[in-house]
Design a protein around this motif. Structure first.
Motif, PDB file in Angstrom:
ATOM      1  N   ARG A  47      -8.332   3.629  -2.883  1.00 41.53           N
ATOM      2  CA  ARG A  47      -8.238   5.093  -2.908  1.00 41.53           C
ATOM      3  C   ARG A  47      -8.244   5.553  -4.351  1.00 41.53           C
ATOM      4  O   ARG A  47      -7.573   4.959  -5.197  1.00 41.53           O
TER       5      ARG A  47
ATOM      6  N   MET B  17      -8.924  -2.559   0.272  1.00 36.34           N
ATOM      7  CA  MET B  17      -8.684  -1.155   0.594  1.00 36.34           C
ATOM      8  C   MET B  17      -8.508  -0.445  -0.736  1.00 36.34           C
ATOM      9  O   MET B  17      -7.843  -0.967  -1.641  1.00 36.34           O
TER      10      MET B  17
ATOM     11  N   PHE C 295      -0.659   5.024  -0.736  1.00 31.46           N
ATOM     12  CA  PHE C 295      -1.567   5.159   0.393  1.00 31.46           C
ATOM     13  C   PHE C 295      -0.831   5.848   1.542  1.00 31.46           C
ATOM     14  O   PHE C 295       0.362   5.633   1.738  1.00 31.46           O
TER      15      PHE C 295
ATOM     16  N   HIS D   7     -12.575  -1.328   3.247  1.00 29.08           N
ATOM     17  CA  HIS D   7     -13.643  -0.775   2.411  1.00 29.08           C
ATOM     18  C   HIS D   7     -14.603  -1.863   1.949  1.00 29.08           C
ATOM     19  O   HIS D   7     -15.782  -1.611   1.727  1.00 29.08           O
TER      20      HIS D   7
ATOM     21  N   ARG E 145      -3.948   0.672   8.805  1.00 29.43           N
ATOM     22  CA  ARG E 145      -5.208  -0.077   8.724  1.00 29.43           C
ATOM     23  C   ARG E 145      -4.994  -1.426   8.045  1.00 29.43           C
ATOM     24  O   ARG E 145      -5.491  -2.453   8.519  1.00 29.43           O
TER      25      ARG E 145
ATOM     26  N   ASP F 285      -3.745   4.595   6.259  1.00 32.93           N
ATOM     27  CA  ASP F 285      -4.184   3.419   5.503  1.00 32.93           C
ATOM     28  C   ASP F 285      -3.164   2.285   5.595  1.00 32.93           C
ATOM     29  O   ASP F 285      -3.543   1.107   5.641  1.00 32.93           O
ATOM     30  N   GLN F 286      -1.898   2.621   5.638  1.00 38.09           N
ATOM     31  CA  GLN F 286      -0.875   1.590   5.811  1.00 38.09           C
ATOM     32  C   GLN F 286      -1.084   0.860   7.134  1.00 38.09           C
ATOM     33  O   GLN F 286      -1.007  -0.366   7.199  1.00 38.09           O
TER      34      GLN F 286
ATOM     35  N   VAL G  73       0.825  -1.211   0.000  1.00 38.40           N
ATOM     36  CA  VAL G  73       0.000   0.000   0.000  1.00 38.40           C
ATOM     37  C   VAL G  73       0.858   1.259   0.000  1.00 38.40           C
ATOM     38  O   VAL G  73       0.488   2.248  -0.617  1.00 38.40           O
TER      39      VAL G  73
END
Length: 133
Positions: free
Chosen positions: A130, A128, A30, A111, A37, A34-35, A25
């Protein structure tokens, strides 16, 4: 499409899978939240593999396209399965003397979240994503 496969055989493999997800990620742009998560979700899922099935596999795939950065993590095992998925997805429910936050917490981190389980096979898939700038 980049794909990383990590066999989950012991506690060290949890760290390996977690780092592989974080690295992928990060390479896709990201942010640090987010990393974290992704790494946390992978830790929870792979820890379940060790605790309940003994061994399994974690497959991390870059499914990005022209408009979206997207990573899919699939964790599978051939353990006893989850007897009641609805119960297992409830906060606080645990058959393993834990806090019972693993699966419901992972669902909140991702997500997309899918789980299928029967005796001899459990598969959890998270995504995940974006939008690309």
């Amino acid at each position: 499409m980049t794909k990383t496969l990590v066999e989950i055989l012991d506690q060290r493999d949890i760290i390996t899978a977690r780092q592989a997800g974080r690295n992928m990620v990060r390479s896709l742009g990201f942010g640090s939240a987010d990393q974290t998560r992704v790494a946390t979700a992978i830790s929870e899922l792979t820890r379940n593999v060790i605790q309940y099935a003994g061994e399994g596999v974690c497959i991390i795939t870059d499914e990005s396209n022209d408009s979206m950065n997207r990573i899919r993590v699939v964790v599978e095992d051939n353990g006893p399965g989850i007897a009641d998925i609805d119960k297992a997805m409830m906060d606080g429910f645990s058959t393993g003397k834990s806090l019972g936050a693993g699966l419901p917490g992972t669902r909140r981190l991702a997500h997309e979240f899918e789980i299928e389980s029967k005796p001899g096979h459990t598969k959890v898939s998270i995504v995940m994503k974006r939008r690309k700038l």
